[in-house]
Design an enzyme around this catalytic site. Structure first.
Site, PDB file in Angstrom:
ATOM      1  CG  ASN A  72      -1.724   1.250   1.340  1.00 32.85           C
ATOM      2  OD1 ASN A  72      -1.734   2.174   0.587  1.00 32.85           O
ATOM      3  ND2 ASN A  72      -2.445   1.373   2.690  1.00 32.85           N
ATOM      4  CD1 TRP A  73       3.583   1.131  -2.838  1.00 34.80           C
ATOM      5  CD2 TRP A  73       3.693   1.989  -4.659  1.00 34.80           C
ATOM      6  NE1 TRP A  73       4.481   0.338  -3.569  1.00 34.80           N
ATOM      7  CE2 TRP A  73       4.414   1.121  -4.775  1.00 34.80           C
ATOM      8  CE3 TRP A  73       3.135   2.714  -5.996  1.00 34.80           C
ATOM      9  CZ2 TRP A  73       4.815   0.464  -5.839  1.00 34.80           C
ATOM     10  CZ3 TRP A  73       3.956   2.452  -7.028  1.00 34.80           C
ATOM     11  CH2 TRP A  73       4.514   0.926  -6.928  1.00 34.80           C
ATOM     12  CE  LYS A  74       0.047   3.132   5.010  1.00 37.25           C
ATOM     13  NZ  LYS A  74       0.102   3.314   6.154  1.00 37.25           N
ATOM     14  CG  HIS A 132      -5.647   1.958   5.152  1.00 34.93           C
ATOM     15  ND1 HIS A 132      -5.105   2.918   6.323  1.00 34.93           N
ATOM     16  CD2 HIS A 132      -4.681   1.083   5.370  1.00 34.93           C
ATOM     17  CE1 HIS A 132      -3.803   2.565   6.637  1.00 34.93           C
ATOM     18  NE2 HIS A 132      -3.690   1.449   5.874  1.00 34.93           N
ATOM     19  CD  GLU A 162      -2.653   5.617   6.919  1.00 33.09           C
ATOM     20  OE1 GLU A 162      -2.518   5.600   5.662  1.00 33.09           O
ATOM     21  OE2 GLU A 162      -1.657   5.105   7.395  1.00 33.09           O
ATOM     22  CD  GLU A 181      -3.060  -2.426   7.418  1.00 31.69           C
ATOM     23  OE1 GLU A 181      -1.978  -2.375   6.813  1.00 31.69           O
ATOM     24  OE2 GLU A 181      -3.979  -1.214   7.446  1.00 31.69           O
ATOM     25  N   GLY A 237       3.271   2.487  10.611  1.00 32.77           N
ATOM     26  CA  GLY A 237       4.197   3.530  10.658  1.00 32.77           C
ATOM     27  C   GLY A 237       4.879   3.810  11.855  1.00 32.77           C
ATOM     28  CB  SER A 247       5.780  -1.852  12.055  1.00 31.45           C
ATOM     29  OG  SER A 247       5.502  -0.260  12.343  1.00 31.45           O
ATOM     30  N   GLY A 271       3.122  -1.080   4.312  1.00 33.35           N
ATOM     31  CA  GLY A 271       3.237   0.305   3.909  1.00 33.35           C
ATOM     32  C   GLY A 271       4.764   0.975   3.524  1.00 33.35           C
ATOM     33  N   GLY A 272       5.468   1.226   4.294  1.00 37.36           N
ATOM     34  CA  GLY A 272       6.742   1.973   3.986  1.00 37.36           C
ATOM     35  C   GLY A 272       7.650   0.856   3.565  1.00 37.36           C
TER      36      GLY A 272
HETATM   37  P1  13P Z   1       3.509   0.422   7.502  1.00 41.02           P
HETATM   38  O1  13P Z   1       3.970  -0.746   6.985  1.00 41.02           O
HETATM   39  O2  13P Z   1       4.347   1.816   7.013  1.00 41.02           O
HETATM   40  O3  13P Z   1       3.433   0.406   9.183  1.00 41.02           O
HETATM   41  O4  13P Z   1       1.884   0.731   6.896  1.00 41.02           O
HETATM   42  C1  13P Z   1       0.967  -0.213   7.125  1.00 41.02           C
HETATM   43  C2  13P Z   1       0.019  -0.203   6.261  1.00 41.02           C
HETATM   44  O5  13P Z   1      -1.065   0.962   6.826  1.00 41.02           O
HETATM   45  C3  13P Z   1      -0.590  -1.016   5.156  1.00 41.02           C
HETATM   46  O6  13P Z   1      -1.669  -0.554   4.882  1.00 41.02           O
END
Ligand code: 13P
Length: 251
Positions: A9-11, A96, A98, A168, A174, A208, A229-230
């Site tokens: 997920n590149w956000k 999600h 966010e 999650e 993050g 993470s 994510g990251g």
């Molecule tokens: P991180 O892997 O950066 O913690 O993000 C997780 C996430 O929100 C994937 O949707």
């Protein structure tokens, strides 16, 4: 047997050009990932077309990060299921944390989006998870079960068989503070059994996830991959993660 999925997920990272550059480097690296592991990239809407044009082999599948539940209409700024399908999108993340936290996506909205994804031939990756105060109050199970039941309410057995879930924990996203794999496994087992018909549904862990810790998750009985994510933003790092995730599957 449930399939193993590594989804990036590149956000709100990467322009269309940057996304294309990633894919050109990533595809040859992805050849080293065991075939049984499904790889998904979820770029921002603006990069979907560029990425789609490069994903010609089907080895890596395309996902979106959100969608609107109506097929079309006066909804300025929104993107519908048919628009995603038209670009070759296969998966769409809904719910999600966010989206829930910053954009008002309630359980009712997540339900509408989940149903709309299925109606449009997309596979929803339905995300649930608790915040730190909820966890500290000892209400994790109750919270994620309520989110899961709300999101899946009204779906037929056939529709349920087509979804993917993601657990999650919000406090792990993050932050570098990942959830203990055994604890995540326990919550995921509760999620799996809170609605009948989820036995074969993949449940991904997110929060993470790194190449260094993914295998500890996929080794768990209820964890079928990662929503990353990251660590999905760099092609070499994400390829490494997909390979490490596959330690529990045969090539
Ligand atoms: P991180 O892997 O950066 O913690 O993000 C997780 C996430 O929100 C994937 O949707």
């Amino acid at each position: 047997m449930r399939r193993l999925i590594c989804a990036g997920n590149w956000k709100m990272y990467k322009t269309a050009h940057e996304a294309a550059d990633f894919v050109k480097i990533f595809l040859p690296l992805a050849a080293a990932v065991p075939f049984a592991t499904e790889i998904v990239l979820c770029p921002p809407f603006t990069a979907l077309a560029a990425v789609s044009h490069l994903l010609t082999t089907g080895r890596v599948r395309l996902g979106a990060q959100d969608m609107h539940w109506e097929r079309s209409g006066a909804f300025t700024g929104e993107i519908s299921g048919p628009m995603l399908r038209d670009l070759g999108v296969h998966y769409v993340i809904v719910g999600h944390s966010e989206r829930r936290e910053y954009f008002g996506d309630t359980d009712a909205i997540v339900r509408l989006k989940t149903a709309a994804a299925l109606e449009n031939g997309l596979t929803p990756i339905v995300a649930v998870g608790e915040t730190l105060p909820v966890r500290d109050a000892g209400n994790t199970s109750e919270h994620v079960i309520a989110q899961t039941r709300a999101a899946l309410e009204g779906l037929s057995a056939m529709q349920l068989a087509r979804i993917v879930l993601a657990y999650e924990p919000v406090w792990a996203i993050g932050t570098g503070r990942n959830c203990d794999p055994a604890e995540a496994n326990k919550v995921m087992s509760e999620i799996r059994s809170c609605v009948p018909g989820l036995d074969d549904v993949p449940i991904l862990y997110g929060g993470s996830v790194k190449a260094e810790n993914i295998a500890a998750y996929t080794a768990q009985s209820e964890i079928d991959g990662g929503l990353v994510g990251g660590a999905s933003l760099d092609p070499a790092v994400f390829a490494q993660l997909c390979i490490a995730a596959s330690a529990s599957v045969s090539s």
